[in-house]
Design a protein around this motif. Structure first.
Motif, PDB file in Angstrom:
ATOM      1  N   GLU A  31     -39.432  17.763  12.479  1.00 26.01           N
ATOM      2  CA  GLU A  31     -39.352  16.550  13.288  1.00 26.01           C
ATOM      3  C   GLU A  31     -37.894  16.343  13.691  1.00 26.01           C
ATOM      4  OE1 GLU A  31     -41.779  14.328  14.171  1.00 26.01           O
ATOM      5  OE2 GLU A  31     -43.303  15.637  13.309  1.00 26.01           O
ATOM      6  N   THR A  32     -37.688  15.755  14.852  1.00 27.37           N
ATOM      7  CA  THR A  32     -36.311  15.479  15.263  1.00 27.37           C
ATOM      8  C   THR A  32     -36.064  13.981  15.402  1.00 27.37           C
ATOM      9  OG1 THR A  32     -37.037  15.872  17.528  1.00 27.37           O
ATOM     10  CG2 THR A  32     -35.890  17.667  16.444  1.00 27.37           C
ATOM     11  N   LEU A  33     -37.141  13.195  15.429  1.00 22.89           N
ATOM     12  CA  LEU A  33     -37.007  11.752  15.610  1.00 22.89           C
ATOM     13  C   LEU A  33     -37.948  11.040  14.646  1.00 22.89           C
ATOM     14  CD1 LEU A  33     -37.049  12.099  19.459  1.00 22.89           C
ATOM     15  CD2 LEU A  33     -35.083  11.276  18.187  1.00 22.89           C
ATOM     16  N   CYS A  34     -37.562   9.841  14.202  1.00 25.02           N
ATOM     17  CA  CYS A  34     -38.319   9.182  13.137  1.00 25.02           C
ATOM     18  C   CYS A  34     -39.425   8.282  13.668  1.00 25.02           C
ATOM     19  CB  CYS A  34     -37.364   8.374  12.246  1.00 25.02           C
ATOM     20  SG  CYS A  34     -36.644   6.946  13.073  1.00 25.02           S
ATOM     21  N   CYS A  91     -31.010   7.823  14.993  1.00 27.79           N
ATOM     22  CA  CYS A  91     -30.530   6.862  13.982  1.00 27.79           C
ATOM     23  C   CYS A  91     -30.095   7.534  12.685  1.00 27.79           C
ATOM     24  CB  CYS A  91     -31.580   5.790  13.724  1.00 27.79           C
ATOM     25  SG  CYS A  91     -33.032   6.424  12.885  1.00 27.79           S
ATOM     26  N   GLY A  92     -30.371   8.835  12.518  1.00 29.77           N
ATOM     27  CA  GLY A  92     -29.877   9.543  11.346  1.00 29.77           C
ATOM     28  C   GLY A  92     -30.743   9.422  10.110  1.00 29.77           C
ATOM     29  N   LYS A  93     -31.897   8.762  10.229  1.00 26.38           N
ATOM     30  CA  LYS A  93     -32.827   8.644   9.094  1.00 26.38           C
ATOM     31  C   LYS A  93     -33.390  10.011   8.741  1.00 26.38           C
ATOM     32  CE  LYS A  93     -35.033   4.187   9.669  1.00 26.38           C
ATOM     33  NZ  LYS A  93     -36.298   3.605  10.097  1.00 26.38           N
ATOM     34  N   ALA A  94     -33.715  10.197   7.475  1.00 26.45           N
ATOM     35  CA  ALA A  94     -34.328  11.456   7.050  1.00 26.45           C
ATOM     36  C   ALA A  94     -35.733  11.551   7.619  1.00 26.45           C
ATOM     37  CB  ALA A  94     -34.366  11.519   5.534  1.00 26.45           C
ATOM     38  N   VAL A  95     -36.041  12.702   8.179  1.00 26.25           N
ATOM     39  CA  VAL A  95     -37.374  12.947   8.714  1.00 26.25           C
ATOM     40  C   VAL A  95     -37.853  14.300   8.196  1.00 26.25           C
ATOM     41  CG1 VAL A  95     -37.105  11.546  10.804  1.00 26.25           C
ATOM     42  CG2 VAL A  95     -36.384  13.921  10.825  1.00 26.25           C
ATOM     43  N   PRO A  96     -39.170  14.548   8.186  1.00 23.65           N
ATOM     44  CA  PRO A  96     -39.673  15.846   7.715  1.00 23.65           C
ATOM     45  C   PRO A  96     -39.122  16.993   8.566  1.00 23.65           C
ATOM     46  CG  PRO A  96     -41.472  14.274   8.037  1.00 23.65           C
ATOM     47  CD  PRO A  96     -40.237  13.641   8.599  1.00 23.65           C
ATOM     48  N   LYS A 135     -35.734   6.096  23.033  1.00 20.16           N
ATOM     49  CA  LYS A 135     -34.282   6.032  23.183  1.00 20.16           C
ATOM     50  C   LYS A 135     -33.730   7.408  23.507  1.00 20.16           C
ATOM     51  CE  LYS A 135     -33.115   2.331  19.989  1.00 20.16           C
ATOM     52  NZ  LYS A 135     -32.588   2.140  18.627  1.00 20.16           N
ATOM     53  N   TYR A 136     -34.277   8.414  22.816  1.00 20.74           N
ATOM     54  CA  TYR A 136     -33.800   9.773  23.014  1.00 20.74           C
ATOM     55  C   TYR A 136     -34.114  10.259  24.432  1.00 20.74           C
ATOM     56  CZ  TYR A 136     -33.004  14.723  22.102  1.00 20.74           C
ATOM     57  OH  TYR A 136     -32.534  16.002  22.150  1.00 20.74           O
ATOM     58  N   ASN A 137     -35.313   9.942  24.923  1.00 22.39           N
ATOM     59  CA  ASN A 137     -35.690  10.324  26.287  1.00 22.39           C
ATOM     60  C   ASN A 137     -34.774   9.656  27.308  1.00 22.39           C
ATOM     61  OD1 ASN A 137     -37.732  12.088  25.669  1.00 22.39           O
ATOM     62  ND2 ASN A 137     -39.330  10.529  25.659  1.00 22.39           N
ATOM     63  N   ALA A 138     -34.467   8.382  27.085  1.00 24.40           N
ATOM     64  CA  ALA A 138     -33.563   7.656  27.982  1.00 24.40           C
ATOM     65  C   ALA A 138     -32.184   8.300  27.947  1.00 24.40           C
ATOM     66  CB  ALA A 138     -33.480   6.197  27.567  1.00 24.40           C
TER      67      ALA A 138
END
Ligand code: ZN
Length: 63
Positions: free
Chosen positions: A22-25, A14-19, A32-35
């Motif tokens: 991390e690659t996913l929020c 989704c493009g949200k900022a994450v630390p 969703k990413y696994n799918a």
């Protein structure tokens, strides 16, 4: 004037900022990413199968 943005990464889905690191929020994006990865893998296998089938057809028709 330069803004000092702390180092961060963006969620792959989704493009949200994450630390950083991390690659996913969220768990939702992880699923969703696994799918998405699974689908990509299926497409890749399909593509490989097509290449093999094509090679076999060319090989057989050359005889
Ligand atoms: Zn996300």
């Amino acid at each position: 004037m330069t803004e000092n943005i702390p180092p961060h990464a963006h969620c792959l889905m989704c493009g949200k900022a994450v630390p950083v690191g991390e690659t996913l929020c969220s768990e939702e994006c992880r699923q969703k990413y696994n799918a998405f990865l699974k689908k990509k893998k299926i497409v890749w296998y399909f593509f490989l199968g097509l290449i093999v089938a094509f090679t076999v057809i060319v090989f057989l028709s050359n005889k």
